[in-house]
Design a protein around this motif. Structure first.
Motif, PDB file in Angstrom:
ATOM      1  N   GLY A 146     -68.522  69.333 105.989  1.00 13.95           N
ATOM      2  CA  GLY A 146     -68.719  70.833 106.903  1.00 13.95           C
ATOM      3  C   GLY A 146     -67.579  71.046 107.907  1.00 13.95           C
ATOM      4  N   LEU A 147     -66.865  69.981 108.103  1.00 16.95           N
ATOM      5  CA  LEU A 147     -65.876  70.322 109.132  1.00 16.95           C
ATOM      6  C   LEU A 147     -64.471  70.988 108.508  1.00 16.95           C
ATOM      7  N   LEU A 151     -61.205  67.592 109.107  1.00 19.40           N
ATOM      8  CA  LEU A 151     -61.525  66.282 108.538  1.00 19.40           C
ATOM      9  C   LEU A 151     -60.382  65.223 108.543  1.00 19.40           C
ATOM     10  N   GLN A 152     -59.221  65.747 108.356  1.00 20.77           N
ATOM     11  CA  GLN A 152     -58.095  65.050 108.183  1.00 20.77           C
ATOM     12  C   GLN A 152     -57.611  64.598 109.508  1.00 20.77           C
ATOM     13  N   THR A 153     -57.856  65.459 110.568  1.00 22.03           N
ATOM     14  CA  THR A 153     -57.396  65.249 111.789  1.00 22.03           C
ATOM     15  C   THR A 153     -58.310  63.911 112.386  1.00 22.03           C
ATOM     16  N   LEU A 154     -59.688  64.110 112.147  1.00 24.23           N
ATOM     17  CA  LEU A 154     -60.572  63.204 112.454  1.00 24.23           C
ATOM     18  C   LEU A 154     -60.311  61.742 111.883  1.00 24.23           C
ATOM     19  N   MET A 156     -62.303  67.819 117.626  1.00 24.45           N
ATOM     20  CA  MET A 156     -62.845  66.393 117.408  1.00 24.45           C
ATOM     21  C   MET A 156     -63.870  66.210 118.123  1.00 24.45           C
ATOM     22  N   ALA A 157     -64.087  66.252 119.728  1.00 29.85           N
ATOM     23  CA  ALA A 157     -65.101  65.835 120.209  1.00 29.85           C
ATOM     24  C   ALA A 157     -66.342  66.472 119.668  1.00 29.85           C
ATOM     25  N   LYS A 158     -66.334  67.753 119.235  1.00 31.06           N
ATOM     26  CA  LYS A 158     -67.197  68.198 118.778  1.00 31.06           C
ATOM     27  C   LYS A 158     -67.917  67.738 117.297  1.00 31.06           C
ATOM     28  N   ALA A 159     -66.851  67.333 116.570  1.00 32.28           N
ATOM     29  CA  ALA A 159     -67.133  66.813 115.531  1.00 32.28           C
ATOM     30  C   ALA A 159     -67.726  65.246 115.674  1.00 32.28           C
TER      31      ALA A 159
END
Lengths: 383, 539, 527
Positions: free
Chosen positions: C166-167, C172-175, C131-134
């Motif tokens: 692209g995730l 994406l759902q976690t984000l 997530m941090a990376k996203a």
């Protein structure tokens, strides 16, 4: 037991790397005497209940339904995508009672996979000690300690129960050395005395406290995989490429498609149909060529020592076709050997390849031949 | 032994959404069987004679959210569905002080608000216009299938792009406002605009309806907009009732389905969804042991129950199972049904009974709402509950014997998971608490009660099959909306198991008597069927 | 007639300093004006009591962008970030949860409370890494304006969309969950044991007026995790010399790049003509001219006070008045005669060189928030405590210690009384609460400094004492921070910019807003 000269971290505990400065005596105990290895940091789970077998079978790629009471099975397990989480052994202690060992914490995974099933999973890692007694003399030593356990009749991957010094001990004919050997399971409070008794009686059998360094050489000779070295748990990898399936790791024999649904089955079936992209093979370095490479800088081949856990590239002609993930000089075979993950296209026994070696700071390629592991498989292991 | 007939689709549950799906599928020519575990149809949209002579809405009272497209598509009004619209949307009494009456007509409401605060009265029309514009946008989203998280096809994305353009068409300011407001706590939204605690409380209560959060929680403004559809903007509820009771809607839907050949069986409880060797849903097993095969299974039951209980253990891959296990339900609503000898008399109430025809609200301030949810956070019944009462007999006297009335009270919060005690022992206390609270505003209420029945979250779960008593089949939080409803990978009405669909309030757009989930699910099922048909021809 | 500068930066907080440094690096003649006698804003170290130095306000650093450290060569200017490797959560029953850099040992300690949690902890850590990376992508760009149709914003939105898709589904759902959930609900998807759930979700409430069960706090949790992407698993650190050490290093770097810094210079108003900025007027009457002016203050000062409503569109004024500050944090700084002795870990030990989190369970945190909602300071507050002198002995005389206690909640608006009357009561509550876990505390206190939100506001100018210059809520993030149309560091007044924590990506000692703002200004000036 605590006289080690060197410790290493194992799942939050300290484990002996070696008990002396050199691991050599310990290695030869595995192959020629009897080695005592404390493997208690293994994670251990008890699965109980009417659906215990169903639960474990839901997780594992092998057919645990075929694991009769008294039998032990080695098996990998996978995630939804058929990627390897890890491997371990399943011991069937009773109709509705199994014990599973794992290298990583697995309680949550087992419980979640078993949602709705009538079975419980309990972690007994810190309650149960595990001691590996490995080597050609292991049977004789244990028979002296527990003459009534019927060890002479205990076949490979079977278990029995017996008593040592009045303690209840479960004995499984299993191990991580590829040699004749046993693992003893007993409540943690008994462990020190069990160790002392084995050492006491073991004198005449060459019993030697043995650490992880010697074990590491033995397991490579036996072609056994090590997590975080030869493969990575898909629960921990950061990218897809770091994952692998059991089919890619030479564990196809332990993946069953005829046992009903289980976690990862569909993905594995798809892979089976498609063909795996990767394969696992043994690598035998051409000693004459290696010697010549060393000779060019006027050195003798300096390879004996500890097994290496840092991967090196594997080439076919100019192209990198994979990597050797663990490699070692085998003292008993007098060969330099390794386990390699490579493109399945090249994974044929006898195929000539090249493995990277570093000689006097310079990277060279040593000729090598692909072989099917294990490298060392004595008859006594199963006899 | 002859094989039982194989249906094209079996519907699990005859809630209003299930019936919408059934009617649409049957109309498209599918052989449809609807299985309902209860005796009466409609699920939480039912009218039952629970006291002799009184026909009571046991679930929802207000049909204000029913989507116009569903109405139009099924032509329900021609088939005998009639609405009664109350001129008053909401009436909020005070123990000492003037009550607040909010009319359907914003101007009329403004003059009522002026009795509490002049500034608020001035701002109210602008508020209504803003809410109307934004909730109209929401309404447009309700009948669209949410896009998938990735690999969205152009065809899937197209209606959403059209809608996005519409958002842009709103103008830069509205668009930013929409984006800013959606995640905003209704507390901040209302504090920005109004000063009267009572007005804030009444509007704010729509933002917390059915969820365990208080008005300071992000996303509650979204819920206020959701409940303000169809002319409900001035009070956050539309006060539109079905003549003959909410159950009438379910009956009209059932008739529409039956007319097209759908079979409906009540008192048929599904115990398991059957899956064949290829991992495709193949039928259902009833509690009686009977097995019924079908090409598709459509579940109107909540997603958690469908995926984790009905599908049976070891059917979902762990990733999906964990997601299903993480669906937040947290039922928090109880219902008290009262048969009354006479109309309640609220203090300082205006003459006549117009003011009682909509929702009667005990929601005196935002802090009141917040404190009510504080209790629920710690697993307690709100000591001062938020109450939303309706007297359906005022708009439709035929529901009760002449001169008698029904008071249907929705109470919040009554958390499903009580920290201490059980619902069996706390249910009567809750009933007393609700009556006692109302009596502070309408003295003498106790004396007019002829019969009473309390429905707790545990009753919703046991009798209606709603897991954790969640009336929305999953909390309407921001993280459980759109493609996240009921969970990622399941947002297009298709479950992870082929041939198994979801059509209940647990799917987009969510709870309330909207008909939209059922409507959308039917569209997706028919789309899949067409796709498969095409394939078959191709082979 | 004074000289004309290319850029004047108002406010010498760390973001203002970063902006000034980057502008000077870009070749601009830059002047930074700071009201107080020292630079740093809320990142200052002061010798509050003789011999005892404190990071008076902000006290830890996890988020300082590594590119800033590299580009401004901060280590050459004295910056050293020392590791703060452990977190101890003492519990009322005398037990504690202890997590440190020894990953497997930490898992064993978590397993004492729940073996499932120990297993889930790895998955959680990996998820937050993803997530941090996203989110890092979003933190590194200027927010595109979705209402604009110019190529740059369209490309920006397109890039954002591509990045998101692209995730892949899982991430994406976690984000999405992370952006919308409460930190408690988020961590409860993994964990069951209270001390762990509470301590992890506490990251989600720091600096906000929200409880762990309030939706939106999961994002704040991630915000505090951002440091981990570039370093080790828990990259929290403590700057040598306190957080003032960071400001001093940036200031030194800025000066070496040619920027001028003037302290004790309070800006009274802006000089604006025809919607264009010409310079600033100081309190002492001086007027300084400049091509551009950049404010690092919060929007109340930047817009409503300095610029004045008459220079701003009415809509914007309305938005800015609705901008939520809601200070909720206080600080208690203690000078100690000896090391504190924890009931759960008596004596000396490595735990003293880490953080202590007073967060025994979720209900404890939530109750602390409940108090604040109704205008009281928490009777049992959440606290994040460190002993800076254990990490950097120069902070206190030998053998003595300084203790920094971050307190939540202390609402700026009290329902009864005022902060001048309640300051000491807050201090007493803090010490009472801590004494439950540190029995010798009362005996070793030499001095104490209690900083209420009002004190934070008075000293640093942060409105309502909000340490992030405004709540980090979804309605005030990305292209909505601080208000629609203001998210791209420009303002409706030509050549007037802002660069504080009230701009994207928000608060914490990140330097990111300051850097992004400077890059935009340099870009504008090149045209």
């Amino acid at each position: 037991m605590c006289h080690s000269h060197e410790w290493r971290e194992w799942a939050g505990w300290l484990a002996a790397s070696t008990y002396e400065h050199s691991h050599e005596r310990e290695y030869y105990a595995i192959r020629n005497g009897v080695a005592l290895i404390d493997v208690s940091p293994l994670f251990k789970y008890e699965v109980r209940g009417p659906d215990a077998v169903r639960l474990v079978n839901r997780v594992m790629t092998r057919d645990i339904g075929k694991c009769q009471v008294g039998r032990v099975m080695y098996t990998p397990w996978c995630d939804d995508d058929g990627k390897m989480i890890e491997d371990g052994t399943v011991a069937r202690l009773a109709d509705d009672h199994l014990r599973v060992t794992a290298a990583e914490r697995s309680l949550r995974w087992f419980e979640d996979c078993g949602y709705g099933l009538d079975a419980s999973v309990d972690e007994v890692t810190e309650e149960l000690a595990a001691l590996a007694v490995q080597g050609p003399n292991s049977r004789a030593l244990l028979q002296e300690l527990m003459p009534h356990a019927g060890l002479d009749k205990l076949s490979y991957f079977r278990l029995t129960k017996g008593k040592i010094d009045g303690f209840e001990v479960t004995v499984t004919r299993t191990g991580y050395t590829g040699d004749l050997g046993y693992e003893l399971w007993t409540p943690i409070a008994n462990a020190p005395q069990l160790w002392d008794s084995l050492m006491d009686k073991g004198n005449g059998y060459g019993a030697t406290p043995t650490g992880i360094v010697a074990l590491d050489i033995a397991r490579i000779e036996a072609g056994l995989l090590l997590i975080d070295v030869d493969f990575f748990s898909s629960h921990k990898t950061l990218i897809e490429a770091q994952k692998s399936s059991p089919l890619e790791l030479g564990l196809g024999w332990a993946v069953r498609f005829d046992k009903g649904d289980y976690v990862g089955r569909q993905a594995l079936l798809d892979e089976e149909e498609r063909g795996s992209e990767w394969a696992l093979m043994g690598v035998e370095v051409d000693w004459v060529h290696l010697e010549r490479l060393f000779d060019e800088v006027d050195l003798p081949p300096r390879v004996a020592g500890r097994a290496s856990r840092s991967a090196v590239p594997l080439y076919k002609e100019r192209e990198q076709i994979g990597q050797v993930t663990s490699h070692t000089f085998s003292p008993i075979l007098k060969k330099y050997i390794g386990l390699a993950s490579l493109r399945s296209l090249y994974a044929r026994p006898g195929n000539q390849v090249e493995m990277e070696v570093t000689i006097e700071y310079s990277r060279q390629r040593a000729r090598a031949t692909l072989v099917k592991p294990p490298f060392f498989d004595p008859r006594r292991k199963k006899e | 032994m002859s094989m039982p007939e194989k249906y094209d689709a079996i519907l699990i549950g005859a809630g209003h959404n299930g019936l919408v799906t059934a009617a649409l599928l049957a109309r498209a020519g599918l052989s449809v069987l609807v299985l309902e575990q209860r005796k009466s149809l409609g699920g939480a949209a039912a009218t039952e004679e629970i006291f002799a002579g009184f026909r009571v809405n046991t679930g929802a009272d207000d049909a204000g959210l029913l989507h116009p497209e569903v109405l139009r598509h099924l032509d329900l009004e021609r088939q005998g569905l009639q609405f009664v619209e109350s001129p008053v949307l909401a009436f909020a009494p005070q123990p000492d002080g003037p009550p607040l009456t909010l009319w359907r007509d914003p101007a009329k409401s403004s003059s009522e608000i002026a009795r509490h605060c002049d500034d608020d009265a001035r701002r109210f029309p602008e508020y209504c216009r803003l809410v109307q514009r934004l909730s109209a946008l929401l309404q447009g989203m309700m009948t669209l299938t949410p896009p998938r998280l990735h690999k969205t096809s152009l065809a899937e994305a197209y209606p959403w792009m059209k809608l996005a353009l519409k958002v842009k068409g709103l103008g830069k300011r509205d668009m930013m406002e929409f984006l800013r407001l959606l995640p905003m706590p209704v507390y901040d939204f209302l504090q920005e605009r109004f000063k009267s605690p009572l007005l804030q409380g009444v509007l704010g209560s729509a933002g917390v309806s059915g969820i365990r959060f208080g008005p300071r929680a992000a996303g509650t403004t979204f819920l206020l907009l959701y409940h303000s559809l169809n002319g409900g903007a001035p009070a956050g509820r539309a006060s539109r009732f079905v003549r003959g009771g909410m159950g009438r809607l379910s009956h009209v839907l059932a008739e529409a389905a039956a007319k097209c050949g759908a079979e409906i069986r009540t008192e048929s409880s599904v115990s398991r969804i059957l899956v064949d060797d290829q991992g495709r849903a193949a039928g259902v097993a009833l509690a009686t042991g009977e097995e019924l095969p079908a090409r598709s299974i459509v579940s109107n039951a909540d997603p958690r129950r469908t995926l984790m209980d009905l599908l049976g253990p070891a059917r979902l891959q762990p990733r999906m199972m964990r997601r299903a296990g993480n669906i937040r339900l947290r039922g928090t609503t109880a219902k008290l049904l009262l048969a009354l000898d006479s109309l309640p008399r609220f203090q300082n109430a205006p003459p006549g009974d117009d003011h009682l025809k909509g929702h009667i609200l005990i929601a005196p301030s935002l802090d009141y709402l917040e404190r009510a949810s504080d209790d629920a956070k710690y697993g307690r019944i709100s000591r001062r509950p938020i109450l939303d009462a309706v007297i359906p007999t005022l708009t439709d006297p035929s529901l009760a014997p002449a001169g008698k009335h029904i008071l249907s009270v929705t109470a919040q919060h009554a958390p499903y998971s009580l920290k201490e005690g059980s619902w069996e022992e706390q249910a009567p206390e809750l009933a007393d608490l609700i009556i006692g609270t109302l009596a502070q505003y309408a003295p003498g209420l106790q004396e007019s009660v002829l019969h009473q029945r309390i429905l707790t979250p545990l009753d919703w779960e046991r009798d209606y099959g709603l897991s954790e008593g969640s009336i929305h089949q999953g909390e309407m939080g921001l993280d459980q909306m759109l493609f996240m409803r009921p969970m990622a990978g399941c947002g297009q009405y298709r479950s992870p198991v082929k041939g198994l669909y979801l059509c209940g309030a647990g799917t987009h757009p969510g709870g309330g008597v909207t008909g939209a989930p059922g409507f959308n699910a039917a569209r997706e099922i028919l789309k899949d069927r067409k796709r498969r048909g095409d394939n078959r021809r191709g082979v | 007639m004074p000289d004309r500068y290319d850029a004047i930066v108002i406010g010498g907080g760390h973001n203002g300093l970063v902006t000034a440094a980057y502008l000077a690096r870009g070749g601009l003649r830059t002047l930074l004006l700071e009201r107080r006698p020292i630079v740093g804003g809320a990142s200052v170290s002061e010798e509050v009591f003789p011999g005892f130095r404190f990071s008076v306000f902000s006290y830890v650093v996890s988020l300082l962008r590594p590119e800033i450290i590299r580009e401004l060569k901060l280590p050459e200017h004295g910056l050293a970030i020392l590791p703060l490797e452990s977190t101890l959560t003492p519990l009322p029953d005398g037990d504690c949860l202890y997590r440190d850099a020894d990953h497997y040992r930490t898992l064993r300690d978590i397993a004492r409370f729940s073996p499932r949690d120990a297993e889930a902890y790895e998955d959680y850590g990996r998820t937050l890494y993803f997530m941090a990376k996203a989110v890092k992508y979003m933190l590194g760009i200027m927010p595109p304006d979705p209402t604009k149709l110019n190529p740059r914003d369209l490309i920006g939105m397109g890039g954002l969309g591509r990045h998101m898709l692209g995730l892949g589904e899982e991430k994406l759902q976690t984000l999405t969950k992370l952006m919308t959930m409460s930190s408690a609900d988020f961590v409860e998807e993994w964990f069951e044991s209270e001390p762990l759930k509470a301590t992890l979700s506490a990251s989600g409430i720091i600096g906000t007026f929200l409880g762990p069960r309030s939706p939106g706090t999961a994002y704040v949790l991630l915000h505090h995790y951002m440091g981990e992407i570039d370093g080790n698993f828990r990259a929290w650190g403590f700057a040598r010399g306190g957080t003032g050490g960071i400001s001093e290093a940036i200031a030194s770097s800025a000066c070496s790049l040619g920027a001028e810094i003037r302290t004790g210079a309070s800006v009274e108003r802006l000089i604006i003509k025809n919607g264009r900025i010409l310079g600033v007027a100081l309190q002492n009457g001086d007027e300084i001219l400049s091509r551009t002016v950049i404010s690092s203050l919060d929007p109340r000062h930047t817009f409503l006070r300095l610029a004045g409503e008459k220079h701003l569109p009415g809509e914007l004024v309305a938005s800015l008045k609705n901008y939520v500050y809601r200070g909720s944090s206080a600080k208690v700084n203690l000078a100690l005669d000896a090391a504190p002795d924890f009931a759960c870990r008596p004596g000396d030990g490595p735990h003293l060189r880490g953080a202590f989190s007073i967060s025994p369970d979720l209900d404890y945190l939530e109750r602390a928030y409940d108090d604040a909602k109704y205008g009281r300071f928490s009777r049992q507050p959440y606290m994040d405590v460190i002993l800076p002198s254990m990490i950097d002995p120069a902070m206190a005389p030998p053998g003595k210690h300084v203790m920094s206690c971050f307190i939540q909640y202390a609402p700026y608006h009290l329902a009864e009384g005022d902060w001048d009357g309640q300051r000491q009561a807050l201090g007493d509550t803090v010490i009472e609460t801590l004494s439950q876990y540190i029995p010798n505390l009362k005996d070793i206190i030499l001095h104490r400094q209690v900083l209420t939100p009002l004190d934070i506001e008075r000293t640093t100018g942060l409105t309502q004492g909000n340490i992030f210059q405004g709540e980090l809520s979804l309605s005030q993030l990305f292209f909505l921070r601080p208000a629609p149309g203001l998210a791209q560091y420009r303002t409706p007044i030509r050549n007037y910019y802002h660069c504080g924590s009230a701009t994207h990506p928000g608060g914490g000692i990140t330097g990111a807003p300051g850097r992004l703002a400077a890059l935009e200004i340099l870009r504008d000036l090149k045209k």
